[in-house]
Design an enzyme around this catalytic site. Structure first.
Site, PDB file in Angstrom:
ATOM      1  N   GLU A 328       0.846  -1.191   0.000  1.00 58.88           N
ATOM      2  CA  GLU A 328       0.000   0.000   0.000  1.00 58.88           C
ATOM      3  C   GLU A 328       0.882   1.243   0.000  1.00 58.88           C
ATOM      4  O   GLU A 328       1.777   1.373   0.833  1.00 58.88           O
ATOM      5  CB  GLU A 328      -0.885   0.044   1.241  1.00 58.88           C
ATOM      6  N   CYS A 329       0.634   2.155  -0.924  1.00 64.81           N
ATOM      7  CA  CYS A 329       1.300   3.448  -0.974  1.00 64.81           C
ATOM      8  C   CYS A 329       2.820   3.270  -0.950  1.00 64.81           C
ATOM      9  O   CYS A 329       3.408   2.872  -1.945  1.00 64.81           O
ATOM     10  CB  CYS A 329       0.796   4.349   0.155  1.00 64.81           C
ATOM     11  N   GLY A 330       3.491   3.522   0.175  1.00 66.96           N
ATOM     12  CA  GLY A 330       4.927   3.324   0.226  1.00 66.96           C
ATOM     13  C   GLY A 330       5.320   1.903  -0.117  1.00 66.96           C
ATOM     14  O   GLY A 330       6.328   1.663  -0.797  1.00 66.96           O
ATOM     15  N   THR A 429      -1.030  -0.851  -4.633  1.00 66.78           N
ATOM     16  CA  THR A 429      -1.821   0.323  -5.003  1.00 66.78           C
ATOM     17  C   THR A 429      -1.440   1.486  -4.107  1.00 66.78           C
ATOM     18  O   THR A 429      -0.928   1.294  -3.004  1.00 66.78           O
ATOM     19  CB  THR A 429      -3.321   0.041  -4.858  1.00 66.78           C
TER      20      THR A 429
END
Length: 437
Positions: A328-330, A429
């Site tokens: 997720e993200c990072g 994502t």
């Protein structure tokens, strides 16, 4: 034990809600009150400050991302065996998106849902009696959201305190104290907001300074009495994210920090084991786990170290040959082939997905996300609807050639397009999943 609860709200971000909340949490904890914090909205940083202040786990409650029954379920868990719950509002008390009633993401939704009063924090710097006009607006804007009392923040002098306070009390709203202007009470910030509690080298001492200020300035007894008995109906965990496996390898260090507290708590409540490991320490995910989860965080601050973590990268690649990996993200950035840092230097990442990201030219992406999954992944099955949030400054500079993970829309349902990537059992994502729709 029956808890009392109070929402701490303000007209806007930057009014001092977080400092007042953290200081009150520690001040009540010092008194021997079993106090816990809750943060409204999709803020995963402030619960860490709440936990640091109380030494008890924090929690997010988000009325847009979480169905009312899930909000009740999580709130009752947080109130279990507690005497006082302080619920800190994100942004302004009524700030949310325009959507169905009581699903806006605003703290005022929780005031209505739980029937709780509000402790209003007013930054009176640059004004005096005019603060009463603002307080009057809060008292009458929504008859279902009751103001219990007011705290004045950043007053410049005793005279300033009296002018503002007397005008507000003339309206019938009690002023339970005034915090004088003091720059030493300000929390440090970085590009995603506040520095996390775990990163502040003198966090405990800073929280004690905040508590000292609240004890000097505020009537703690009056605030406790203003809180209302937290007697709400039973909820349900039906809409919570399901554990992605029985044994979950969770990346956890200074580069991987952003996982909502309720997710980890719910996974454990459903019988999952969570085994942490540190990519920054060049640790690979344990081979006996079923799934590897790379949460968000600050990989852009450690790209060279992550690029040199050969044991982590090799171990993750072997893990992904037979088991699911999700970022997720990072975590999504690290799953890509490359990450360009703020200086424009490119660092090789794990390459389990084919995209590349950059932090060199920053552009803020912020908002609620509704995701319809296009296939099976760690966060759900094909066509599942997931509610979450996106907040990052990095951007994709090479989209790669992986299958998209989901089709996403904003909080109002306006389509944005495809999001993330999927290659075999590896998915990622930019959006953080919060709950099932």
């Amino acid at each position: 034990m029956t808890a009392r609860a109070l929402i701490i709200g303000a007209p806007r971000s930057g009014s001092g809600k977080t400092s007042v909340t953290i200081g009150l949490l520690r001040a009540f904890q010092r008194r021997g009150v079993k106090v816990r914090g809750i943060k409204t909205g999709p803020d995963y940083i402030d619960p860490g400050f709440h936990e640091a202040a109380t030494r008890l786990p924090g929690l997010n409650l988000d009325s847009w991302a979480m169905a009312p029954d899930l909000l009740r379920h999580l709130a009752r868990e947080q109130a279990d065996d507690a005497e006082l719950i302080l619920i800190e509002s994100a942004m302004g008390l009524f700030d949310g998106i325009v959507t169905e009633p009581n699903r806006s993401g605003a703290a005022s939704d929780l005031a209505r849902l739980f029937g709780l009063p509000v402790l209003l924090v007013l930054d009176v710097s640059g004004q005096s009696q005019t603060a009463a006009a603002i307080a009057c607006g809060f008292m009458h804007y929504d008859p279902d959201v009751k103001m219990a009392a007011c705290v004045l923040n950043r007053a410049g002098s005793e005279r300033h305190k009296k002018l503002s306070g007397d005008a507000i009390e003339a309206l019938g709203l009690p002023v339970v104290g005034t915090v004088l202007r003091d720059p030493t009470l300000t929390l440090p910030e970085r590009h995603l907001g506040l520095v996390q509690a775990s990163e502040h080298p003198e966090m405990d001492a800073h929280i004690d300074r905040l508590a000292d200020a609240m004890e000097r300035s505020l009537d703690l007894d009056a605030i406790f009495v203003a809180a209302k008995t937290f007697d709400i109906p039973m909820g349900s965990a039906e809409k919570s994210l399901r554990p992605p496996g029985q044994r979950i390898a969770l990346a956890e260090d200074a580069a991987f920090t952003f996982l909502y507290p309720h997710i980890k708590r719910q996974w454990r409540a459903m019988g999952a084991e969570i085994i942490t490991f540190s990519p920054l320490a060049d640790e690979a995910p344990p081979a006996d786990c079923d799934i590897c989860w790379l949460p968000g965080g600050y990989p852009e601050l450690y790209p060279a170290k992550l690029a040199a973590a050969d044991n982590f990268k090799a171990g993750l690649k072997i893990f992904a040959e037979t088991k699911s990996v999700h970022g997720e993200c990072g975590g999504y950035m690290v799953l890509g082939k490359a990450l360009e840092d703020a200086d424009g230097v490119t660092h090789a990442m794990t390459g389990l997905l084919s995209h590349a990201t950059s932090f060199a030219k920053r552009k803020m992406n912020l908002g609620y996300r509704q995701a319809r999954l296009l296939g099976h992944s760690a966060i759900g099955s094909a066509n599942d609807l997931i509610r979450g949030h996106e907040f990052h400054y990095a951007r994709v500079i090479d989209a790669g050639n992986d299958e998209p993970l989901a089709m996403i829309a904003d909080g109002r349902g306006v389509e944005i397009g495809s999001s993330g990537g999927k290659r075999g059992p590896v998915t990622g994502t930019f959006f953080h999943a919060i709950a099932r729709d």
